[in-house]
Design an enzyme around this catalytic site. Structure first.
Site, PDB file in Angstrom:
ATOM      1  N   ARG A 118      -2.495   3.534   6.515  1.00 39.37           N
ATOM      2  CA  ARG A 118      -3.756   3.426   7.199  1.00 39.37           C
ATOM      3  C   ARG A 118      -4.563   4.711   7.384  1.00 39.37           C
ATOM      4  O   ARG A 118      -5.820   4.684   7.620  1.00 39.37           O
ATOM      5  CB  ARG A 118      -3.668   3.197   8.909  1.00 39.37           C
ATOM      6  N   HIS A 132       6.956   5.700   1.363  1.00 36.54           N
ATOM      7  CA  HIS A 132       7.897   4.657   1.170  1.00 36.54           C
ATOM      8  C   HIS A 132       8.586   4.967   0.072  1.00 36.54           C
ATOM      9  O   HIS A 132       9.966   4.578  -0.096  1.00 36.54           O
ATOM     10  CB  HIS A 132       6.854   3.501   0.553  1.00 36.54           C
ATOM     11  N   ALA A 157       0.989  -1.143   0.026  1.00 34.95           N
ATOM     12  CA  ALA A 157      -0.113  -0.176   0.013  1.00 34.95           C
ATOM     13  C   ALA A 157       0.944   1.385   0.103  1.00 34.95           C
ATOM     14  O   ALA A 157       0.788   2.183   1.132  1.00 34.95           O
ATOM     15  CB  ALA A 157      -0.926  -0.094   1.300  1.00 34.95           C
TER      16      ALA A 157
END
Ligand code: PAF
Length: 276
Positions: A183, A34, A29
């Protein structure tokens, strides 16, 4: 780009002999946070491996393992665009099912997330130890958003003499200050607005920082107390290395840390407190 689920295929994989290999472990995700790790790895290393593995060992009972966002095709596209050389996507059955061995770090994992999520850090360090052993990178990249995780991994690498340099990278935030997290996808528009209280509280602590931990903690908690629809787990000022709560005046550096539930979503955030 090599894409493999196979431990044997990724073990010792070095397409550019003599050049450092960078590892970016993720649970997929992927977002800009990232990708900032991947970019840092690309700048420093001859080749970059990213792992995508939603690690069941780090989710407690009743946590969001089943609903955790998964988008492997989208992740692979993003990784290809960022110039990653290999993606390791181990299977639960061959990577973490039926383990009788756990790697756990004491001390730095006792409080904060460790207290709120029993077993979480042992799940993280067990899987990160496996990834480091399998891939054998020279450098491995982790975000500072999971600050306690980073401290636990650094300590594990030191204690077990794992020959890798752990690189911590700054938190990436949206324009409004919300720390990027996979999240955040769970948040409704109204919850997302409420979630800004976390970064506002950290900003208040940083703005008030003169080395007085009690004052900075009080500033944070005052902002969070005003927050509607937020259940705060902790809001604290801690030592950057031990993660122990600080009190009193005269500290040059510290970390402000916060965890809260916004609706059904648990969010964490932190920032460095530094004089000058
Ligand atoms: O930070 C994460 O995404 C995970 O905790 C990690 C380091 C990939 C281990 O599963």
């Amino acid at each position: 780009m090599l894409i493999t689920t196979d431990i044997a295929a990724i073990r010792g994989w070095r397409p550019n002999a003599g050049q450092p290999v960078g590892l970016v472990p993720t649970m997929g995700a992927l977002h800009a946070g990232h990708l900032s790790l991947v970019e840092a790895a690309r700048a420093a290393c001859g080749s970059v491996v990213t792992s995508v593995f939603v690690n069941p060992l780090q989710f407690g009972p009743g946590e969001d393992l089943d609903s955790y966002p998964r988008d492997l095709p989208g992740d692979l596209e993003r990784l290809r665009d960022t110039g990653v050389d290999a993606v390791f996507t181990p299977r639960v059955e061959t990577f973490t099912a039926k383990l009788l061995t756990t790697v756990s770090v004491a001390g730095v994992t006792d409080g904060l997330e460790g207290a709120a999520r029993p077993g979480h850090f042992a799940g993280v360090t067990t899987v990160v130890a496996k990834l480091l052993h399998v891939v054998g990178p020279d450098l491995a990249y982790f975000g500072e958003k999971d600050f306690q995780q980073l401290a636990a991994i650094r300590r594990m690498v030191r204690d077990l003499d794992i020959p890798v340099e752990i690189v911590g990278m700054p938190i990436v935030r949206d324009a409004d200050g919300l720390a990027l997290s996979s999240r955040n996808a769970y948040l409704s528009d109204a919850e997302r607005l409420r979630a800004l209280r976390l970064s506002h509280a950290l900003r208040a602590a940083a703005g008030a920082w003169t080395g007085d931990a009690d004052r900075a903690r009080a500033e944070m908690r005052a902002v969070l107390r005003d927050g509607e629809g937020i259940v705060v787990d902790y809001a604290d000022v801690v030592d950057e290395h031990t993660l122990a709560a600080l009190s009193g005046d005269g500290h040059t550096r510290a970390r402000a840390v916060v965890a809260a539930r916004v609706g059904r979503t648990r969010l964490i955030d932190n920032c460095r407190l530094e004089v000058g």
